[in-house]
Every structure is written in C-alpha cells, then in structure tokens.
Write an enzyme that holds these catalytic residues in place. Structure first.
Site, PDB file in Angstrom:
ATOM      1  N   ASP A  95       4.373 -34.984   2.086  1.00 31.74           N
ATOM      2  CA  ASP A  95       4.984 -33.981   1.203  1.00 31.74           C
ATOM      3  C   ASP A  95       5.738 -32.868   1.931  1.00 31.74           C
ATOM      4  OD1 ASP A  95       2.777 -32.872   2.372  1.00 31.74           O
ATOM      5  OD2 ASP A  95       1.751 -32.292   0.546  1.00 31.74           O
ATOM      6  N   ASP A 160      -5.111 -28.392   5.275  1.00 31.60           N
ATOM      7  CA  ASP A 160      -4.093 -27.541   4.678  1.00 31.60           C
ATOM      8  C   ASP A 160      -4.827 -26.374   4.038  1.00 31.60           C
ATOM      9  OD1 ASP A 160      -0.981 -27.777   3.675  1.00 31.60           O
ATOM     10  OD2 ASP A 160      -2.258 -26.570   2.363  1.00 31.60           O
ATOM     11  N   ARG A 645      -2.460 -25.012  10.242  1.00 31.58           N
ATOM     12  CA  ARG A 645      -1.817 -25.816  11.297  1.00 31.58           C
ATOM     13  C   ARG A 645      -2.452 -25.548  12.670  1.00 31.58           C
ATOM     14  NH1 ARG A 645       3.569 -22.266  10.158  1.00 31.58           N
ATOM     15  NH2 ARG A 645       2.963 -22.961   8.094  1.00 31.58           N
TER      16      ARG A 645
HETATM   17  C1  MIC Z   1       1.539 -23.734   4.243  1.00 31.26           C
HETATM   18  O1  MIC Z   1       1.518 -23.584   3.032  1.00 31.26           O
HETATM   19  O2  MIC Z   1       1.682 -22.792   5.050  1.00 31.26           O
HETATM   20  C2  MIC Z   1       1.375 -25.139   4.806  1.00 31.26           C
HETATM   21  C3  MIC Z   1       2.659 -25.537   5.394  1.00 31.26           C
HETATM   22  O3  MIC Z   1       1.059 -26.025   3.768  1.00 31.26           O
HETATM   23  C4  MIC Z   1       0.256 -25.108   5.842  1.00 31.26           C
HETATM   24  C5  MIC Z   1       0.044 -26.382   6.540  1.00 31.26           C
HETATM   25  C6  MIC Z   1       0.982 -26.656   7.673  1.00 31.26           C
HETATM   26  O4  MIC Z   1       1.392 -25.731   8.370  1.00 31.26           O
HETATM   27  O5  MIC Z   1       1.299 -27.820   7.870  1.00 31.26           O
HETATM   28  C7  MIC Z   1      -1.097 -24.659   5.281  1.00 31.26           C
HETATM   29  O6  MIC Z   1      -1.127 -23.945   4.305  1.00 31.26           O
HETATM   30  O7  MIC Z   1      -2.134 -24.968   5.870  1.00 31.26           O
HETATM   31 FE1  SF4 Z   2       3.235 -27.332   0.507  1.00 31.73          FE
HETATM   32 FE2  SF4 Z   2       1.743 -25.407   1.613  1.00 31.73          FE
HETATM   33 FE3  SF4 Z   2       3.765 -24.814  -0.018  1.00 31.73          FE
HETATM   34 FE4  SF4 Z   2       1.630 -25.911  -0.993  1.00 31.73          FE
HETATM   35  S1  SF4 Z   2       1.748 -23.918  -0.042  1.00 31.73           S
HETATM   36  S2  SF4 Z   2       3.732 -26.482  -1.488  1.00 31.73           S
HETATM   37  S3  SF4 Z   2       1.018 -27.307   0.623  1.00 31.73           S
HETATM   38  S4  SF4 Z   2       3.915 -25.794   1.966  1.00 31.73           S
END
Ligand code: MIC
Ligand code: SF4
Length: 753
Positions: A95, A160, A645
């Site tokens: 995604d 996540d 992350r």
């Molecule tokens: C976000 O909302 O910041 C992300 C991107 O979904 C991250 C995960 C990531 O950095 O891959 C999260 O919320 O953990």
């Molecule tokens: Fe994707 Fe993170 Fe944004 Fe949710 S908050 S839509 S998981 S990047």
C-alpha cells in the site's frame, strides 16, 4: 471465507476460564485492556506483582500485520533467522509504494512497473514463509486488516504505527518495529513494558457536522503528542456504544498521535454489525456469546477513577468539529475558534487541496457523509474551489462506494480518485505543479501533518479534519469557512448554506463481492526461490552488525544536536525515499536530513570536526565511521515520534552512530534502536542538553556495568580543553542489554540458531 477462523474459535473457547483465573489472581474487576493483555501474557501466574509502566512482560500475539514499506526490512531480517515459516499467522499489504498523480488506474499501473522487483520479492517471501500477501490495489493495511482479520479480544502486532486501528473492532493492536515482528514470527514472545491505562468515558451522541474523527482530534489536543506514551487508551460509556465500528477504528487509528501504545473499545452491537457486514457472521456470533469477556467489567466502568491511571470525559452531544494543525496533530482548534487562530498563524488562507480517505478515514460512513456534502453543494450550484482527492481505504470500500453512487458524485464535482493506497498521506503525491513548492495550505482527513509529509514541501501547511469538514472547506476553498455558521455565494450569486452531512454506517446489503487482491500461500512451499540481485538498488541482503566493543564508546564526536520536534519523518524521510526501504545502504543517505541542527538552525548541514567543514548529515556520519569513530546523536523530547519504521534505527547503526542521547524517546523508536544495538540514553537533567557543544568529544563511562536502572556518566571533552560530566539514564532490562552486547537482537537469534 473467514481467514483463520479455527484459531478464532479455539481462542474464544478458552477465554472465559482464562479471564476468571486472572480476576482471581488480581483480586479485582478487570478493564478490557487487562483482559486482552493478560490472556496473552506468557507467565500468567506471575501477573499479580506486575507494576504498570515499570515492568516488562512477554506476550504471545495472535497475529502480525506488515505493510510493504516496513515488511521488506522485517522479512530480510526473518530470512537470516533460518526459520522455515512464520510461527504466527501473518499478512503483508502492498500500500505504501503507490504514488498518486493522475488517478487510480494509471497510478497503479505505474507503481506495478516501478516496484515490480519489490512486489515480486514480497510475494515470493510470503509464499515461502506461509504469509498472506495482499497485492497492490487491494487496500491500505489497516482497512484490509479490519475487514478481514481483526477480531474482538485478540492481540495483534503490526509493523506500522497505525496498527491500533483494529481497536475499533475490540482488538489490542500495537504498532512495532520489524525486529519485534521477526521475534514473534520465529516463535519467540513479544516484549512490552506493562502499559498504564487511560480511560476515556464518552457520553451523549454525535450530531450535525461532528463525527468520530472529532473525538480523537479533541483528545489529541488534550493529551498532546506524548501524553499517551506508555499507555493504552480504553474507551467506554454510552457514547462509545453509539459510535459505528469504523468510527471507533478512526479514533483508535489516530490514538497513535498521542504516543499511546494502542487504543481499544469494548465489543458491542456496532462491531457485530460490521463483522456480519464484512462476511464474518460466525465471528460476530462467537463474540456475542462471549461478550462479557470482550469488554471491561461493569464495576470498572461504574467506578473508573479506581481502575484507570487517568480518566478523561468527552460529551459527544456537545462536541464540535475540530481542525488540527498545522505541522503537528495536537494543535487542536475547535471550528468556532478557527478564524482567530488561523489569522494569528499567518498561513495561506486559500486551500490548495482537500484530501479525504487514507487508513484513518475511509469507511463507508466517511465516504457517504463526505459525498453528501459534495452532492448538496452541487445541488446548490456550488463547486469545488480546491483540488479534491479521494483515497479509498480498500478495494472493497471503493466497490461499495462506487455502487452506492458516492464516487460518481465526487467525479462529477471534479475530484480525483486515487488508488486504494497511502499515496499523499506519506509523500507519495506528485502534485504536478510548482504550486507544491510555494507556501500553500492543504486540509486532509489523514492522521499526521508533520512538515513535508504530504508533498515534501516545508511550506505546505497541512491541517487535519474529518472528511465532511474537509469536503465543506474544499467547496469554500478557504480555511476561514465554518460550515456550521457561514454562508457561501453560489454560481448564480445567491447566498446559500451547506446543509448538515448525512450518511450510512454500512451498506444495506453488506460488503458484497469477493475479497480482492488476496494471495494465499501455497500448500507446497518447498521450491520457492527468493532472488535478490547483487546490483539491485531496491533490495540488499543484510550483513550482521558488529558486537559491542568498549572502544566504540570513547572519543565520540557529535554528529548532530537536533533541535525541537524530531519525528521519524525528520530522521528517515518517506516520500521518494520509500523506494529504498529494502536497501539499507541506499536509504541511509537520508539519515536525519530533515532534522534541524541546533547549532546553526539549518537542515542537513552539520560540522565535520575532522575536516572543519559543514556537510550533509549522512556524509559526516560516513566520514566518522570510515575513520573508525562512532558518533553521538543528541535530541529533545519525544524523539522518533510517529512511524514504526525501523530504518530510522538501522540507518544510524549502519552509519556508525553509537549512542543517541535525548530528553525522551517515543516508544517504538526507542525499542527499534535497542534492537539494532544503538545505545539509547536519556538526560537525567534535561538542561544538560544546553551544555553540549558542536565540537565536543564524548566518552561514555560505565558501560561494562550496564544494568537495569543503572546510571551512566558521560564526559564532554570541550575543544577549549575544559571537561564537563553529565549523567544519563536508560530503560534497558536484562534481555535488552544482551541485545546491546550482541550488537543487535538479531545477532542473538542468529547465534541461537
Ligand atoms: C506513517 O504513517 O508514517 C507510515 C508511513 O505508515 C509509517 C510506516 C512506515 O514508515 O513505513 C508508520 O506509521 O509506522
Ligand atoms: Fe498509510 Fe501510514 Fe498514511 Fe495510514 S497513516 S495511510 S498506513 S502512510
């Protein structure tokens, strides 16, 4: 098809006995959080002495969810453990890697081409290790999990930070780093400091323009971005029961913005309806027959002060819509105060773009209410004044919204429909014009609004609101508009007012249609080959980090002293960098490039004490590492707030950062750093932050005796030859100290292979 139904059946069967046993052991009525956590604890007989926020405990989660941007690193680590398959049911969701530009169809095609190597890698690793795989386009992890996997009373971890979304369906679901997921996949337990529990009593009923999103926008303002740290937020009260299941999921999703470990609601009729509507009637029936075990005990909710560490109350009937921002999700502004606040802030009043959807707010209810706003606007001869983008959370949501005619209304108004993916929420947004680089304002129904997050532009002022408020403000095109009180001129110069939104929580005939984009692992997994080209720019096999060596903690230069907010987006930016999430060396080139250097107020410009020049952070880090020096990173409060992350922790390790010394850490980031073998320290006196100079050399004293609760002495050798000492604390337990000594947690697993 109900995925993993056997596990759910046997889970419920054993639940009442387990909970009775826990109640007896503790000798008091139980919150829902305790019921879920303690039914999943490894050592149930030892729970009576456990103190919240002080002791670590080990848990056995029911399942694991991973998304493509974090799964790559998690699975690369899992591969080196030598295990044959994941010990716990797990799923991977594609995604994060889809850029939004023209619209769903074209953007998805582009992503499939650009990310082929990564998707093929993830798909084959999932097949090999018996993990469910969800193809790009199937939807955003948290919506797909809610629709297919989450079940009341369960414990899930996910790589996540918004994994807690499943709390809307009564599941306890903390976000974790990939290394934590790897532990559980290898059959080990998952470690967590026993959280405190924040009770939130909801009374009354939502009405008018207010929605579930406003509950969490208000609460985030009350708790701030670290007020939930180390706690689970448990909602209860008649107001909680009046919310839809997906509304609850929105609240739990954005609880991550308070730093909370996760959030949860007790099982009720709304969850049962959602389960039935998404084709999981049997889970609904099972949960209904065990319902007393899937909510807090009545004595707890009757006398909450006694059982919760903190208690908040929100009256839904009196709640007004909120708009939070810019640059931080806890700057909560009730819409009635928006005009005065915005005029003070000096941000552009014209709204460049309104965006709805994402994993936070793309339920059928959200889409139907936002579309009612747009439909009413069109009917009144109003049009969209801002660009308007819709991001459905999943293919199932998109299909039912299309069938109900909602999507057509958005299209008619000129909106773009993006792929069922994260897109602009994580910087995967090609705005296609220079507008994106000028000072401009956007408003969205996502959860985070840190600087640069949506489009990479530091001058994009992002505000967070409910989908219906985003829709109304996009019609007005102006941040000062309050749909509850203000009038608009339509195309015929008549004065009109937008009526209150209306909507439905679930489609009348349920989420018909088949589950889309799901790939079940094959029964015979023996001959699956995983290929990673040595020249790949996207994927790289991992090399073990070196074991602890005392020498590395002497004579350490300061890499950067970061000033102010330093989120994981500042530490390891997303957007265009997402493409390197499977390649540690390449992604390390973004380390701390968003953080502000306190010595010169600049971004990505730090002193290299060896050359005397100001250079980029990764360049200086490499120069120290290549000269055999490990460096120190210094920061302020809630360091590493935001994402799960683990790249934000692997990069400093890879670049030779030995220790990170801050005023306080965000939970997931601190664990990630410990897992990768970076020493995590906190100031005993926060004012010592001011004593650290740009060209200091650190010695860390007492590391051989590192023990739970011990303090370390740090020598600051200043360039004028004076010396100062400061004290640092840490939160390592015995087990975590062994990760540190081994060089990383993975090194330990590898050794025990
Ligand atoms: C976000 O909302 O910041 C992300 C991107 O979904 C991250 C995960 C990531 O950095 O891959 C999260 O919320 O953990
Ligand atoms: Fe994707 Fe993170 Fe944004 Fe949710 S908050 S839509 S998981 S990047």
């Amino acid at each position: 098809m109900i995925l993993n139904i056997d596990i759910i059946r046997s889970f419920y069967k054993s639940l009442p006995d387990k909970i009775d046993g826990i109640r007896k052991l503790l000798g008091h009525p139980l919150t829902l959080t305790e019921k879920i956590l303690l039914t999943h604890i490894v050592n149930r007989s030892g729970i009576s002495g456990l103190r919240r926020k002080e002791e670590y405990a080990d848990f056995l989660p029911d399942r694991i969810a991973m998304q493509d941007a974090t799964a790559q690193m998690a699975l690369l680590q899992f591969m080196v453990t030598g295990k044959e398959q994941s010990s716990v049911p797990a799923s991977v969701h594609c995604d994060h890697l889809i850029t939004g530009k023209f619209g769903a169809e074209e953007d998805l095609k582009t992503a499939l081409g650009m990310n082929r190597e990564v998707y093929e890698f993830l798909s084959s690793v999932c097949s090999k290790y018996n993990i469910d795989f969800w193809n790009p386009g199937a939807g955003i992890i948290h919506q797909v999990v809610l629709e297919n996997y989450a079940f009341p009373g369960g414990l899930m971890i996910g790589t996540d930070s918004h994994t807690p979304t499943a709390g809307g369906l009564g599941m306890l679901a903390p976000g974790v780093g990939g290394a934590d997921a790897v532990d559980v996949m290898t059959g080990m337990s998952w470690e967590l400091k026993l959280p405190e529990i924040i009770g939130v009593r909801l009374t009354g009923r939502l009405n008018g323009w207010t929605s579930a999103k406003d509950v969490i926008l208000k609460l985030t303002g009350m708790l701030t971005v670290n007020g939930g740290t180390g706690s689970v937020i448990e909602y209860f009260g008649d107001g909680a029961e009046s919310l839809s299941c997906t509304g609850k999921a929105t609240i739990c999703n954005m609880g991550a913005e308070t730093g909370a470990t996760c959030s949860v609601f007790g099982f009720d009729a709304s969850m049962s309806e959602y389960l039935a509507s998404t084709g999981r009637g049997e889970v609904a029936e099972l949960a209904s027959s065990y319902k007393d075990n899937l909510t807090g005990d009545p004595e707890v909710y009757a006398d909450p002060e006694r059982y919760f560490n903190q208690l908040y109350e929100i009256d839904l009937s009196a709640l007004e819509p909120y708009i939070n921002g810019p640059f931080t999700p806890d700057r909560a502004i009730p819409i009635s105060r928006m005009k005065e606040e915005v005029l003070k802030s000096g941000c552009p009043l014209k709204i460049g773009a309104g965006l709805i959807g994402s994993c936070t707010n793309s339920s059928y209810e959200d889409i139907s209410r936002a579309s009612s706003v747009i439909e009413n606007a069109l009917f009144q001869k109003l049009s969209l004044k801002s660009e308007f983008i819709v991001i459905p959370g999943s293919e199932r949501i998109r299909t039912i919204s299309e069938e109900a005619g909602f999507i057509e209304i958005f299209r008619k108004a000129g909106a773009k429909i993006f792929a069922n993916a994260c897109g602009p929420c994580i910087g995967q947004w090609d705005r296609g014009s220079t507008d994106g680089m000028k000072a401009n304002t956007i408003i969205h129904s996502f959860n985070r609004n840190f600087a640069r997050r949506a489009d990479g532009n530091p001058d994009t002022y992002a505000f967070v609101a409910s989908p219906e408020i985003v829709a109304a403000l996009s019609v007005a095109g102006n941040l000062l508009f309050n749909p509850l009180t203000d009038l608009l001129f339509n195309s015929e110069r008549d004065i009109v007012m937008l009526p209150e939104p209306t909507g439905r929580t679930l489609p009348q005939e349920g989420f018909k249609g088949t589950v889309s984009g799901y790939q079940q692992p094959p029964a015979d997994r023996t001959n699956i080959d995983i290929k990673i080209s040595p020249d790949s720019e996207r994927l790289q096999l991992l090399e073990p980090f070196k074991e602890f060596d005392l020498q590395n903690f002497q004579n350490m230069p300061v890499l950067i002293k970061a000033m102010g907010k330093c989120t994981t987006d500042h530490i390891s930016m997303a957007g265009t960098w997402l493409k390197y999430r499977g390649h540690l060396e390449n992604i390390s080139e973004n380390y701390m490039t968003g953080a502000v250097n306190s010595f010169n107020g600049k971004i990505n410009s730090v002193l290299n004490v060896l050359s005397g020049n100001y250079e980029s952070v990764p360049k200086v880090a490499r120069s120290y590492r290549n000269s055999g020096l490990s460096s120190v990173v210094v920061g302020e409060d809630n360091f590493g707030e935001g994402s799960s992350r683990e790249h934000a922790a692997m990069e400093p390790r890879f670049l030779g950062v030995g220790a990170i010394l801050v005023k306080s850490f965000a939970r997931i980031h601190e664990t990630n750093l410990k897992k990768q073998g970076v020493l995590t320290l906190t100031f005993v006196n926060n004012s010592d932050y001011n004593r650290i100079r740009e060209d200091d050399w650190f010695d860390i004293i007492g590391l051989e005796q590192l023990a739970p609760g011990s303090k370390l002495k740090l020598t600051l050798n200043h360039s004028d030859e004076t010396v100062e000492y400061i004290e640092a604390g840490h939160s390592y337990n015995e087990n975590q100290i062994s990760w540190f000594k081994a060089g990383s947690a993975l090194n330990l697993i590898r050794k025990s292979k």
